[in-house]
Write a protein that holds these residues in place. Structure first.
Motif, PDB file in Angstrom:
ATOM      1  N   LEU A 141       0.860  -1.181   0.000  1.00 18.25           N
ATOM      2  CA  LEU A 141       0.000   0.000   0.000  1.00 18.25           C
ATOM      3  C   LEU A 141       0.900   1.236   0.000  1.00 18.25           C
ATOM      4  CD1 LEU A 141      -2.885  -0.931   2.499  1.00 18.25           C
ATOM      5  CD2 LEU A 141      -3.081  -0.597   0.029  1.00 18.25           C
ATOM      6  N   PRO A 142       0.370   2.379  -0.399  1.00 15.27           N
ATOM      7  CA  PRO A 142       1.195   3.594  -0.468  1.00 15.27           C
ATOM      8  C   PRO A 142       1.555   4.127   0.914  1.00 15.27           C
ATOM      9  CG  PRO A 142      -1.089   4.104  -0.954  1.00 15.27           C
ATOM     10  CD  PRO A 142      -1.000   2.608  -0.905  1.00 15.27           C
ATOM     11  N   VAL A 143       2.710   4.752   1.000  1.00 11.98           N
ATOM     12  CA  VAL A 143       3.185   5.233   2.301  1.00 11.98           C
ATOM     13  C   VAL A 143       2.356   6.396   2.839  1.00 11.98           C
ATOM     14  CG1 VAL A 143       5.573   4.475   2.087  1.00 11.98           C
ATOM     15  CG2 VAL A 143       4.890   6.649   1.082  1.00 11.98           C
ATOM     16  N   HIS A 144       1.824   7.242   1.963  1.00 16.35           N
ATOM     17  CA  HIS A 144       1.176   8.463   2.447  1.00 16.35           C
ATOM     18  C   HIS A 144      -0.208   8.226   3.034  1.00 16.35           C
ATOM     19  CE1 HIS A 144      -0.785   8.053  -1.478  1.00 16.35           C
ATOM     20  NE2 HIS A 144      -1.713   8.878  -1.048  1.00 16.35           N
ATOM     21  N   ALA A 145      -0.797   7.048   2.762  1.00 17.35           N
ATOM     22  CA  ALA A 145      -2.192   6.820   3.148  1.00 17.35           C
ATOM     23  C   ALA A 145      -2.350   5.777   4.246  1.00 17.35           C
ATOM     24  CB  ALA A 145      -3.009   6.415   1.920  1.00 17.35           C
ATOM     25  N   VAL A 151       4.871   6.351   9.351  1.00 18.43           N
ATOM     26  CA  VAL A 151       5.984   6.133  10.269  1.00 18.43           C
ATOM     27  C   VAL A 151       7.259   5.809   9.495  1.00 18.43           C
ATOM     28  CG1 VAL A 151       6.912   4.503  11.964  1.00 18.43           C
ATOM     29  CG2 VAL A 151       4.627   5.442  12.275  1.00 18.43           C
ATOM     30  N   LEU A 152       7.163   4.871   8.571  1.00 20.24           N
ATOM     31  CA  LEU A 152       8.342   4.460   7.816  1.00 20.24           C
ATOM     32  C   LEU A 152       8.904   5.611   6.989  1.00 20.24           C
ATOM     33  CD1 LEU A 152       7.029   0.956   6.718  1.00 20.24           C
ATOM     34  CD2 LEU A 152       8.940   1.386   8.286  1.00 20.24           C
ATOM     35  N   ASP A 189       5.243  15.856  12.409  1.00 17.14           N
ATOM     36  CA  ASP A 189       4.517  15.497  13.635  1.00 17.14           C
ATOM     37  C   ASP A 189       4.869  14.077  14.083  1.00 17.14           C
ATOM     38  OD1 ASP A 189       3.289  17.962  13.638  1.00 17.14           O
ATOM     39  OD2 ASP A 189       1.425  17.245  12.713  1.00 17.14           O
ATOM     40  N   VAL A 190       4.987  13.169  13.125  1.00 10.88           N
ATOM     41  CA  VAL A 190       5.315  11.776  13.448  1.00 10.88           C
ATOM     42  C   VAL A 190       6.703  11.686  14.070  1.00 10.88           C
ATOM     43  CG1 VAL A 190       5.739   9.474  12.498  1.00 10.88           C
ATOM     44  CG2 VAL A 190       3.793  10.819  11.682  1.00 10.88           C
ATOM     45  N   ALA A 211       3.610   2.867  15.165  1.00 10.91           N
ATOM     46  CA  ALA A 211       4.841   3.300  15.830  1.00 10.91           C
ATOM     47  C   ALA A 211       6.036   2.607  15.186  1.00 10.91           C
ATOM     48  CB  ALA A 211       4.782   2.982  17.322  1.00 10.91           C
ATOM     49  N   PRO A 212       7.219   3.217  15.284  1.00  6.48           N
ATOM     50  CA  PRO A 212       8.419   2.658  14.632  1.00  6.48           C
ATOM     51  C   PRO A 212       9.083   1.552  15.436  1.00  6.48           C
ATOM     52  CG  PRO A 212       8.956   4.729  15.695  1.00  6.48           C
ATOM     53  CD  PRO A 212       7.472   4.544  15.858  1.00  6.48           C
TER      54      PRO A 212
END
Length: 270
Positions: A141-145, A151-152, A189-190, A211-212
């Motif tokens: 899936l896309p990172v922005h959504a 987080v990544l 923010d993240v 979370a990372p």
């Protein structure tokens, strides 16, 4: 990329390896089982070439043939994939913590890594009562959504972030982050909070808290998330449990920052 999509019209590499990859790339989550003629069409290879390659791949166990004569990905490929840096070792380290998160809510719990600017899900636990979501093990899936994607991306190298910020941001719902400016603010923010909250970005009714997970050199090697129904859910109430689980996994992986943190009693915290 296996399972991402079809490249009917792309130019197939003339090398043997390129042709083999074209055959494997013909499979996707929407088309996990294909006939020989479908493999030929979707890979862009002549039927005779496809037949020869499929025969060899089947003999190796990379493909399996069912009773109807159609083909699917074989277990040998899963065995090879488990040797990847983000494969079995990461999953085995994370599973006890993911199971604790699941037991706390009986909703979707996920483990994901970053690959080529996309989120790849390497583990997921869900139950009959879990909200239905699009992610699946091995899926992208896309990172922005996505919560894990935010987080990544937030902790990825600057050049990776800039490529994502410069790319078109696909809109999945009215709440999807759709501008580079908004995405840049969210990533900041993240990094500040150490957690991402993605509310209704792909499915309006779903809310994700992520979370990372840190590795031996304290870089972010993965992300975990919990996805719950969005209506009335208190995202902040989920943050401590998700952070504690991520820190626990990081500690098992040998992350210095997690090793020096207080040793939470995992099951009591969750």
């Amino acid at each position: 990329m296996l399972g991402v999509g079809v490249r009917h019209n792309s130019k197939v590499s003339p090398t043997v390896v390129g042709r083999v990859l074209a055959v494997l790339d013909a499979f996707s989550s929407d088309h996990p089982v294909l006939t020989l003629s479908e493999l030929s069409r979707r890979s862009g290879l002549p039927l005779s070439t496809t037949h020869r390659l499929v025969k060899e791949l089947t003999a190796k166990g990379a493909l399996e043939r069912d009773a109807a004569g159609a083909y699917r990905v074989g277990l040998w490929l899963w065995e090879v994939a488990s040797l990847a840096p983000h494969g079995a070792g990461l999953r085995e380290s994370a599973l006890p913590f993911l199971e604790d998160l699941y037991e706390a809510t009986h909703q979707n719990v996920q483990l994901a890594v970053l690959d080529s600017g996309e989120v790849v899900y390497v583990e997921r636990i869900s139950g009959r009562g879990s909200i239905r979501i699009q992610s699946r093990v091995g899926g992208r899936l896309p990172v922005h959504a996505t919560g894990v994607g935010l987080v990544l991306l937030a902790f990825a190298p600057v050049q990776v972030q800039e490529r994502a910020l410069a790319a078109p941001l696909k809109r999945y719902s009215a709440k999807t982050i759709s501008s580079s400016g908004q995405l840049r603010r969210v990533l900041a923010d993240v990094r500040r909070d150490g957690v991402a909250i993605s509310d209704g970005q792909i499915e309006l009714e779903a809310l994700s808290v992520a979370a990372p997970v840190h590795g031996k050199d304290d870089s972010v090697v993965a992300a975990i998330s919990i996805v719950v129904p969005g209506g009335g859910a208190d995202a902040r109430a989920l943050v401590p449990a998700v952070k504690a689980a991520a820190r626990g996994i990081s500690r098992v992986l040998g992350a210095p920052s997690a090793l020096h943190a207080p040793n939470e009693a995992r099951r009591e915290t969750l």
